[in-house]
Design a protein around this motif. Sequence first.
Motif, PDB file in Angstrom:
ATOM      1  N   HIS A   1      -7.633   7.050  -5.373  1.00 33.20           N
ATOM      2  CA  HIS A   1      -6.759   5.892  -5.176  1.00 33.20           C
ATOM      3  C   HIS A   1      -5.716   6.162  -4.095  1.00 33.20           C
ATOM      4  O   HIS A   1      -5.372   5.266  -3.321  1.00 33.20           O
ATOM      5  CB  HIS A   1      -6.072   5.509  -6.487  1.00 33.20           C
ATOM      6  CG  HIS A   1      -6.976   4.785  -7.424  1.00 33.20           C
ATOM      7  ND1 HIS A   1      -7.909   5.437  -8.195  1.00 33.20           N
ATOM      8  CD2 HIS A   1      -7.110   3.469  -7.702  1.00 33.20           C
ATOM      9  CE1 HIS A   1      -8.550   4.539  -8.913  1.00 33.20           C
ATOM     10  NE2 HIS A   1      -8.097   3.342  -8.634  1.00 33.20           N
ATOM     11  N   ILE A   2      -5.212   7.375  -4.039  1.00 36.43           N
ATOM     12  CA  ILE A   2      -4.253   7.740  -2.992  1.00 36.43           C
ATOM     13  C   ILE A   2      -4.951   7.668  -1.635  1.00 36.43           C
ATOM     14  O   ILE A   2      -4.395   7.127  -0.673  1.00 36.43           O
ATOM     15  CB  ILE A   2      -3.681   9.151  -3.248  1.00 36.43           C
ATOM     16  CG1 ILE A   2      -2.839   9.156  -4.520  1.00 36.43           C
ATOM     17  CG2 ILE A   2      -2.861   9.632  -2.055  1.00 36.43           C
ATOM     18  CD1 ILE A   2      -2.460  10.531  -5.000  1.00 36.43           C
ATOM     19  N   TYR A   3      -6.159   8.191  -1.548  1.00 37.24           N
ATOM     20  CA  TYR A   3      -6.922   8.159  -0.300  1.00 37.24           C
ATOM     21  C   TYR A   3      -7.181   6.713   0.138  1.00 37.24           C
ATOM     22  O   TYR A   3      -7.033   6.368   1.309  1.00 37.24           O
ATOM     23  CB  TYR A   3      -8.244   8.911  -0.493  1.00 37.24           C
ATOM     24  CG  TYR A   3      -9.172   8.824   0.689  1.00 37.24           C
ATOM     25  CD1 TYR A   3      -8.944   9.595   1.824  1.00 37.24           C
ATOM     26  CD2 TYR A   3     -10.265   7.969   0.686  1.00 37.24           C
ATOM     27  CE1 TYR A   3      -9.783   9.519   2.917  1.00 37.24           C
ATOM     28  CE2 TYR A   3     -11.103   7.883   1.772  1.00 37.24           C
ATOM     29  CZ  TYR A   3     -10.871   8.662   2.889  1.00 37.24           C
ATOM     30  OH  TYR A   3     -11.699   8.567   3.969  1.00 37.24           O
ATOM     31  N   TYR A   4      -7.553   5.849  -0.809  1.00 37.23           N
ATOM     32  CA  TYR A   4      -7.824   4.456  -0.490  1.00 37.23           C
ATOM     33  C   TYR A   4      -6.563   3.765   0.043  1.00 37.23           C
ATOM     34  O   TYR A   4      -6.632   3.006   1.009  1.00 37.23           O
ATOM     35  CB  TYR A   4      -8.353   3.731  -1.730  1.00 37.23           C
ATOM     36  CG  TYR A   4      -8.733   2.303  -1.477  1.00 37.23           C
ATOM     37  CD1 TYR A   4      -9.895   1.996  -0.785  1.00 37.23           C
ATOM     38  CD2 TYR A   4      -7.935   1.258  -1.921  1.00 37.23           C
ATOM     39  CE1 TYR A   4     -10.258   0.683  -0.551  1.00 37.23           C
ATOM     40  CE2 TYR A   4      -8.287  -0.059  -1.686  1.00 37.23           C
ATOM     41  CZ  TYR A   4      -9.449  -0.336  -1.008  1.00 37.23           C
ATOM     42  OH  TYR A   4      -9.790  -1.638  -0.763  1.00 37.23           O
ATOM     43  N   ALA A   5      -5.423   4.018  -0.579  1.00 35.55           N
ATOM     44  CA  ALA A   5      -4.175   3.403  -0.113  1.00 35.55           C
ATOM     45  C   ALA A   5      -3.834   3.886   1.295  1.00 35.55           C
ATOM     46  O   ALA A   5      -3.391   3.098   2.138  1.00 35.55           O
ATOM     47  CB  ALA A   5      -3.034   3.720  -1.083  1.00 35.55           C
TER      48      ALA A   5
ATOM     49  N   TRP B   1       0.814  -1.208   0.000  1.00 33.52           N
ATOM     50  CA  TRP B   1       0.000   0.000   0.000  1.00 33.52           C
ATOM     51  C   TRP B   1       0.850   1.262   0.000  1.00 33.52           C
ATOM     52  O   TRP B   1       0.466   2.275  -0.588  1.00 33.52           O
ATOM     53  CB  TRP B   1      -0.989  -0.012   1.166  1.00 33.52           C
ATOM     54  CG  TRP B   1      -2.070  -1.021   0.945  1.00 33.52           C
ATOM     55  CD1 TRP B   1      -2.282  -2.158   1.641  1.00 33.52           C
ATOM     56  CD2 TRP B   1      -3.065  -0.987  -0.087  1.00 33.52           C
ATOM     57  NE1 TRP B   1      -3.350  -2.839   1.113  1.00 33.52           N
ATOM     58  CE2 TRP B   1      -3.856  -2.137   0.065  1.00 33.52           C
ATOM     59  CE3 TRP B   1      -3.370  -0.099  -1.104  1.00 33.52           C
ATOM     60  CZ2 TRP B   1      -4.917  -2.424  -0.782  1.00 33.52           C
ATOM     61  CZ3 TRP B   1      -4.435  -0.387  -1.934  1.00 33.52           C
ATOM     62  CH2 TRP B   1      -5.191  -1.528  -1.772  1.00 33.52           C
ATOM     63  N   LYS B   2       2.019   1.223   0.627  1.00 33.22           N
ATOM     64  CA  LYS B   2       2.933   2.374   0.591  1.00 33.22           C
ATOM     65  C   LYS B   2       3.439   2.589  -0.832  1.00 33.22           C
ATOM     66  O   LYS B   2       3.480   3.721  -1.325  1.00 33.22           O
ATOM     67  CB  LYS B   2       4.102   2.123   1.555  1.00 33.22           C
ATOM     68  CG  LYS B   2       5.082   3.239   1.646  1.00 33.22           C
ATOM     69  CD  LYS B   2       4.596   4.294   2.567  1.00 33.22           C
ATOM     70  CE  LYS B   2       5.725   5.243   2.895  1.00 33.22           C
ATOM     71  NZ  LYS B   2       5.267   6.314   3.731  1.00 33.22           N
TER      72      LYS B   2
ATOM     73  N   MET C   1       0.870   8.940  -6.280  1.00 30.10           N
ATOM     74  CA  MET C   1       1.262  10.335  -6.060  1.00 30.10           C
ATOM     75  C   MET C   1       2.088  10.845  -7.245  1.00 30.10           C
ATOM     76  O   MET C   1       1.910  11.987  -7.684  1.00 30.10           O
ATOM     77  CB  MET C   1       2.059  10.464  -4.764  1.00 30.10           C
ATOM     78  CG  MET C   1       2.329  11.890  -4.366  1.00 30.10           C
ATOM     79  SD  MET C   1       0.859  12.850  -4.013  1.00 30.10           S
ATOM     80  CE  MET C   1       0.397  12.178  -2.448  1.00 30.10           C
ATOM     81  N   GLY C   2       2.965  10.004  -7.766  1.00 33.02           N
ATOM     82  CA  GLY C   2       3.733  10.391  -8.952  1.00 33.02           C
ATOM     83  C   GLY C   2       2.838  10.619 -10.155  1.00 33.02           C
ATOM     84  O   GLY C   2       3.015  11.587 -10.905  1.00 33.02           O
ATOM     85  N   VAL C   3       1.868   9.743 -10.353  1.00 33.03           N
ATOM     86  CA  VAL C   3       0.917   9.905 -11.451  1.00 33.03           C
ATOM     87  C   VAL C   3       0.111  11.183 -11.257  1.00 33.03           C
ATOM     88  O   VAL C   3      -0.124  11.940 -12.205  1.00 33.03           O
ATOM     89  CB  VAL C   3      -0.013   8.670 -11.548  1.00 33.03           C
ATOM     90  CG1 VAL C   3      -1.143   8.903 -12.520  1.00 33.03           C
ATOM     91  CG2 VAL C   3       0.775   7.441 -11.949  1.00 33.03           C
TER      92      VAL C   3
END
Length: 98
Positions: free
Chosen positions: A76-80, A32-33, A40-42
């Motif tokens: 997707h960032i929030y979910y991770a 997940w990290k 975040m890069g995307v």
Amino acid sequence: MRRIRDAHEIPAEMVPVSALSEEEIQTRLRYWKRSEHFNMGVFLLIFVCFLADAFWWWDPLALFATFGVMAFVASHIYYAQKMRQILLSGRNDPATSL
């Protein structure tokens, strides 16, 4: 074209965090990290495209589409992040530890 005969399938079952071993928790935390960093890069790449649409080309349709993609990647960032929080909270909870 090469066919993949023995595809590895991950079983889709709900497992409580308290039932996972420390090694499984660490593996999932790393996943997940890594997922969060990749997304975040995307997101940053798409944000640069958003700025180019806003200040260079000024295309309202492209601005709207790019903003939609940014919202999708941000989810997707929030979910991770939430998955990492769930794993960390389940591991540190004294009621669930054996």
